[in-house]
Design an enzyme around this catalytic site. Sequence first.
Site, short mmCIF file in Angstrom:
data_model
loop_
_atom_site.label_atom_id
_atom_site.label_comp_id
_atom_site.label_asym_id
_atom_site.label_seq_id
_atom_site.Cartn_x
_atom_site.Cartn_y
_atom_site.Cartn_z
N GLY A 268 0.81 -1.23 0.00
CA GLY A 268 0.00 0.00 0.00
C GLY A 268 0.84 1.27 0.00
O GLY A 268 0.32 2.36 -0.20
N SER A 354 -1.41 -2.89 4.31
CA SER A 354 -1.47 -4.35 4.40
C SER A 354 -0.98 -4.83 5.76
O SER A 354 -0.20 -4.17 6.44
CB SER A 354 -0.63 -4.98 3.29
OG SER A 354 0.73 -4.66 3.49
N GLY A 357 2.77 -5.49 5.44
CA GLY A 357 3.54 -4.25 5.47
C GLY A 357 3.69 -3.76 6.90
O GLY A 357 4.78 -3.34 7.32
N ASP A 370 0.37 -2.04 16.18
CA ASP A 370 -0.69 -2.75 16.92
C ASP A 370 -0.74 -4.21 16.48
O ASP A 370 -0.92 -5.11 17.31
CB ASP A 370 -2.04 -2.10 16.63
CG ASP A 370 -2.21 -0.82 17.41
OD1 ASP A 370 -2.58 -0.90 18.59
OD2 ASP A 370 -1.95 0.25 16.85
N GLU A 1289 -12.57 35.14 17.55
CA GLU A 1289 -11.61 34.70 18.56
C GLU A 1289 -12.19 34.45 19.95
O GLU A 1289 -11.84 33.47 20.60
CB GLU A 1289 -10.49 35.74 18.67
CG GLU A 1289 -9.68 35.87 17.41
CD GLU A 1289 -8.63 36.95 17.55
OE1 GLU A 1289 -7.46 36.61 17.58
OE2 GLU A 1289 -9.00 38.12 17.63
C1 LIG Z 1 -1.58 7.75 9.18
C2 LIG Z 1 -1.19 6.35 9.57
C3 LIG Z 1 -1.55 5.90 10.81
C4 LIG Z 1 -1.19 4.62 11.21
N1 LIG Z 1 -1.57 4.18 12.44
C5 LIG Z 1 -1.22 2.94 12.84
C6 LIG Z 1 -1.59 2.44 14.12
O1 LIG Z 1 -2.26 3.11 14.90
N2 LIG Z 1 -1.20 1.19 14.45
C7 LIG Z 1 -0.47 0.40 13.61
O2 LIG Z 1 -0.17 -0.71 13.94
N3 LIG Z 1 -0.12 0.86 12.41
C8 LIG Z 1 -0.46 2.09 12.01
N4 LIG Z 1 -0.07 2.54 10.78
C9 LIG Z 1 0.83 1.72 9.98
C10 LIG Z 1 0.12 1.00 8.87
O3 LIG Z 1 -0.63 -0.04 9.39
C11 LIG Z 1 1.19 0.52 7.93
O4 LIG Z 1 1.72 1.66 7.30
C12 LIG Z 1 0.69 -0.41 6.88
O5 LIG Z 1 0.07 -1.52 7.41
C13 LIG Z 1 1.83 -0.86 5.99
O6 LIG Z 1 1.28 -1.59 4.92
P1 LIG Z 1 1.55 -1.17 3.44
O7 LIG Z 1 0.93 -2.21 2.61
O8 LIG Z 1 1.15 0.19 3.16
O9 LIG Z 1 3.12 -1.30 3.43
P2 LIG Z 1 4.15 -0.57 2.53
O10 LIG Z 1 4.21 0.86 2.88
O11 LIG Z 1 3.94 -0.92 1.12
O12 LIG Z 1 5.47 -1.25 3.06
C14 LIG Z 1 5.97 -0.94 4.33
C15 LIG Z 1 7.35 -1.58 4.50
O13 LIG Z 1 7.21 -2.97 4.59
C16 LIG Z 1 7.85 -3.63 3.49
N5 LIG Z 1 6.92 -4.70 3.12
C17 LIG Z 1 5.62 -4.56 2.74
N6 LIG Z 1 5.05 -5.77 2.60
C18 LIG Z 1 6.02 -6.67 2.89
C19 LIG Z 1 6.03 -8.08 2.96
N7 LIG Z 1 4.95 -8.81 2.70
N8 LIG Z 1 7.18 -8.68 3.30
C20 LIG Z 1 8.27 -7.96 3.59
N9 LIG Z 1 8.32 -6.63 3.56
C21 LIG Z 1 7.20 -5.99 3.22
C22 LIG Z 1 8.08 -2.58 2.46
O14 LIG Z 1 9.21 -2.84 1.68
C23 LIG Z 1 8.27 -1.34 3.33
O15 LIG Z 1 9.57 -1.31 3.83
C24 LIG Z 1 -0.44 3.79 10.35
C25 LIG Z 1 -0.09 4.27 9.08
C26 LIG Z 1 -0.45 5.54 8.69
C27 LIG Z 1 -0.03 6.04 7.35
#
Ligand SMILES: Cc1cc2nc3c(=O)[nH]c(=O)nc-3n(C[C@H](O)[C@H](O)[C@H](O)COP(=O)(O)OP(=O)(O)OC[C@H]3O[C@@H](n4cnc5c(N)ncnc54)[C@H](O)[C@@H]3O)c2cc1C
Length: 1359
Positions: A268, A354, A357, A370, A1289
């Site tokens: 993501g 994800s 991720g 979490d 204000e």
């Molecule tokens: C505004 C905001 C608030 C958030 N609040 C919370 C919260 O309260 N609690 C919490 O737990 N999380 C929180 N998150 C984190 C969020 O859950 C993670 O950013 C998200 O789950 C990462 O998934 P992604 O698919 O976007 O990963 P990506 O951004 O695509 O990847 C993240 C990292 O993981 C690596 N990666 C991705 N998938 C894999 C895989 N399958 N195997 C190995 N490496 C991998 C990537 O190379 C990268 O380094 C928050 C994020 C944001 C932006």
Amino acid sequence: MEGSQRNGNLVFAVNGERFELACVDPSTTLLQFLRYHASFKSPKLGCGEGGCGACVVLVSKYDPKLNKVEDFSVSSCLTLLCSLNGCAITTSDGLGNTRDGYHPIHQRFAGFHASQCGFCTPGMCMSFFSALVNADKGNPQVSPPQGFSSLTSFEAEKSISGNLCRCTGYRPIADACRSFASDVDIEDLGLNIFWKNGDSTETKAGKLPPYDPSKDLVTYPEFLKSESITRLDSTRYSWFSPVSIEELQTLLNSSVAENVGSVKIVVGNTGTGYYKETQCYDQYIDLRRIPELSILNRDRKGIEIGATATISRVISFLNEGTDVNLGLYGKMVSQKLAQHMEKIANPFVRNTASVGGNLAMAQKFGFPSDMSTLFLGVDATVSILTVRGREKLKWEELLARPALDSRSVLLSVRIPFKKDGNVLQNFSKFLFETYRPAPRPLGSALAYVNAAFLADVSPRRNGVVIHSIRLAFGAFGTNHAIRAKTVEKHLTGKILNVKILYEAVKFVKLDIVPEPGTSYPEYRSSLAVSFLFKFLYPLTNVDSAVSSGLFDGVGETSVEDGDTSEGNTKTILSPAEQVVESSTEYYPVGEPMKKYGVSMQASGEAVYVDDIPSPPNCLHGAIIYSTKPLARVKSVHLQHQPNSIAEEIIGIITFKDIPRGGENVGALSQFGTEPLFAEDHCEYAGDRIVVVVAKSQRSADVAARTTVVEYDTENIDSPILTVEEAVDRSSFLQGPVFLDTEPVGDFSKGMAEADHKILSAELRLPSEYYFYMEPQTTLAVPDEDNTMVVYASTQFPEYTHSVIARCLGVPEHNIRVKTRRAGGGFGGKAIRNMPVSTACALAAYKLRHPVRVYVNRNTDMVITGGRHPLKVTYSVGFKSNGKVTALHADILINGGISDDITPVIASHVIAALKKYNWGAFSFDLKNCKTNLTSKSSMRALGDVQGSYIADVIIENVASVLEMEVDSVISQNVHTYESLKLFYEHSAGESGEYTLPSIMDQLATSSRFVDRRNMIDEFNEKNTWKKRGISRLPIVHEVMQHATPAKVSVLQDGSIVCEVGGVEIGQGLWTKVKQVIAYALSLIERSWSEELVEKVRIIQIDTLSLVQTGFTAESTKSESSCEAARRCCNILVERLTPLKEKLQEQNGSVDWTTLIREAEAQPIDLQAHAYFVPDSSSGQYLNYGAAVSEVEIDILTGQPRIMQSDIIYDCGQSLNPAVDLGQIEGAFVQGIGYFMLEEYLTNEDGLMVTNSTWTYHIPTIDTITKRLNVRVLNSGHHKKRILSSKASGEPPLLLAATVHSATRAAIREARKQLKHWGKLDKYDSEFYLDVPAIMPVVKTTCGLDYVEKYLETLISKPST
Ligand SMILES: Cc1cc2nc3c(=O)[nH]c(=O)nc-3n(C[C@H](O)[C@H](O)[C@H](O)COP(=O)(O)OP(=O)(O)OC[C@H]3O[C@@H](n4cnc5c(N)ncnc54)[C@H](O)[C@@H]3O)c2cc1C
Ligand code: FES
Ligand code: FES
């Protein structure tokens, strides 16, 4: 077209328009494409980190196998464009717009007054639209009433829980969204333009802009379905989308073997919201096309979650689960995990984030996850792919291993199910709970600590036996989630009782120890204690545990006692009352009209500076600031960048680039100047050193982030960071302490009359950041003959203009500053925009190119400064009945590095402090100069501090006398006589002094006395929740300033107006429009309605209208209205004789004919006026009062604002809907200051809470649950502009009631401790810091409250 798609081109649609890109930089985000490559400007850039929602759009994905479209909101600032092959994107202007007609969402946002500056609004609309689509599209089973959605009110509110709005206070936004809900009671919806009081419920429903799901929810264009969706051609995009694990493996191995450079595995891409990217990758590997990685399976043995499954999908999956018999354990775990995951991040992040991720971030970088804690708690196993092949292991084991390398992949997670009650452990039962107290209860904030507990227990005759227990904790300042093994060992096999629990909580503090440098370490450890207590305490009494259903899977382990609910409404906000009284004396002035341009704000078509198309060859700048206070800048090194960025960097601009004849000046106020750039020395952390210029904003930002500045502090004095140091070293600002107020009476005499005294008590107030949703931004375009047009988001265009001219050394007529609107200002775009605009203009001047600077949120927070922190030392004398006889206050104001606007703050602090009759009042103020960013005007500058100080003093008096705070307030509220003494120049006539009657009315309307009794009862019954209530008055002095206007009537009768005030969301344009319609209709009253439609207010242009002054201090709307009215008076005088003549000739005349004839005469149809307020009436007082009720949770320190009631005197409001919005918005911003927003600096004075991750402005779940507001119409005020009074204000001050009610609740908590005989080291008096964030509240209650409670139980003979 189709052929090229078969070649693997990137194809997608935006608002139904097809895009096919033959190549694109794979790191391009959707937002960058929409805003800067295409021209879809409705998604805005508010933070770039997933934390504000301004950029939210809808993504729709077609699944040809299921012939189904999936629609979900995403943060476009994080989503990568290449991940959207074959998708359709809908932005707010795609839903509807000025030309094609607005969508009902836009219309309802407009009609419920749910947008002020409008910068958040398109994102809000899209977050809500996503919820609407998912509730209604293709969902024939549910049939809500016609015109409504099947969405519930709660779902409607939740859909916007991750979106920030700094202006409105959310209530009207929630109403606009709830108006679609099937379960809404129309009568509960707030003020709007659709219906009138007295309309029946059916009529009201019928008047809402119609919503038809079959028409209003089209998201995926048919043509995209027929496109064959293939993978992107990886040679052109460097974007790989393997479709099997084997292919992935081959790819990873070949990447390694061929040494292709940096590779990023991506799903993501939301991780970049936290870990800002400063490098470019050579290859991206998108995992989402591997079917095995997106699986979601479950059976009686467990749940399998593929690594690419998004958190939203997992939540839905866990919530479904009814078709499979999962057993009690499976059901319980699924439900609890889903509930917890719903609080992770926010809806639009969860939709793409994800699970894999998240876990990868936790395992590799120590992200406070979490998921990691949850999976540790349920003893999950994971499947990974490394260079050695596939491997299955416990998540706990993987956490203990070194960080996975960049080519290792998490494939899936498995949650094993356990079975209740085996033969040996008869009737055994698994209990599972999770916890995540966070600054925002519904998510959108990281938890202070998170935890997941699993226990296998059985009831026995003599108690509950714990067979096994897993206690997982995370995010508390630990590299990764851990188990509290000492506690687990201690509890295993034991029959639980209070003593054992007491020992366990002692042990947990040994296991849960935050790493050095973590904020609030003791608080976090104490939360661990609270969770353990919550989980296990109900088991210490086997009989009640059995009878409460804990062993039947019905009850929950909870220590809630008594009634903590407020009825059975399961909504975030409760129905609230808005009482406005419009007046017709100056019709259409006084009408609660919708804000001018509001629908266009909702659709995202309203143009802010960054929406102005960039001229060709436009360059972009990013500010590099000092991280040290007081240091020599030895060198600035731009780091080596990858080719794609290096090619874009143009260079840096420093003070040396200031042209001959120009000055190093970046800000200007009436009290002095501030340098644009540090020369050889920087003077504070946040000082501007250089601007790096590049061909794109992204490259400029990356270069700025990675630049290394070398400092040298040898032989340099230590910086001054506190007011105490400033006093010791006599460091004061140059400008005079500007005071237009005198001490009152004789302090010594007053003290001599006192029965009691408090001497030299101290209190402090912190800073606050503006958090306008649109960051500081400017576009400078060089023009002919050394001139320049500067488009700036400023509240002070006139001085911005002057300072740019001075810096460039050109005459002022060479510069033209234009400001159409600002996406919020709150004072932060008055002086504080000037350095940004000047730096931008200097770069444009030097490079002879247009230059844009869009300051990223993190930099904006560091360099902009904010509210003035201050320290007060006071001595007060008072009688035994609570009447104060004398007060002296010594106030040290921390002004930061430059004079800015600081010299005037003294007047504001003192004016607000005078709100009570102190008998005699004296004071001393010092404006301290420190090595911090300059502190500047911020909404209710100085007044909010002064008013708060006054209330704390009164409370201190009450606590010494052991009296009710409210009765001490009543003793000291001014009579009209004392008011005149304290506010000599502004008290006005006695009939204008409405405060005493406001206080009385409020006591009645808020049922203050009854509720206080109910609260007493509540507190009596509840051990862990306490409530408090507070009623406070405010007196707020404002001063009008001179301002110009120009009104022109065009040939067709349409009217344009330029005013000195900037539209920053406060509704200034709307009020001016109404006033013009009123004033011109003096020619003929029946024209007024037609005239409103004919008026357009246009942007400020500093060469067209001069002496515009600044838009701040609440009165610019009024004075702009008055200046416009005076222009109209001139026109009326010119036109009336002609109108009378035409009427005589023709019997009747209309406006258009009159103007046509006037043109022919010719009559001058343009008028200019400069309103200079009269010295006897330019200064006046505003009055209001509020009651707030707050509940605190002693175990976590979480405050909940149950209800606030406000009465605010707006005189005869120019527009009660606009003023209501100002009152609610200001109040909620005040809640931010008093309860939530932590402005923290490091030991160098550098602001460290500089992101949406750490700086928490109010969200829909942290504001007052029920906010009742009455906009009091106190009638005709002959000296006020059309009888109106200020609203921008003063109501912010009323939020002090929330802090005060929190103090009252804490007092109850401490009283309880005292009752237990456990208040040994606490005084009965206490001071509660601002902001009263959770750690502060819990610390003030007592971090060892649980231990004390257990000790009390242990010491009782029966235990
Ligand atoms: C505004 C905001 C608030 C958030 N609040 C919370 C919260 O309260 N609690 C919490 O737990 N999380 C929180 N998150 C984190 C969020 O859950 C993670 O950013 C998200 O789950 C990462 O998934 P992604 O698919 O976007 O990963 P990506 O951004 O695509 O990847 C993240 C990292 O993981 C690596 N990666 C991705 N998938 C894999 C895989 N399958 N195997 C190995 N490496 C991998 C990537 O190379 C990268 O380094 C928050 C994020 C944001 C932006
Ligand atoms: S700009 Fe994307 S969430 Fe803030
Ligand atoms: S209207 Fe929401 S931020 Fe201004």
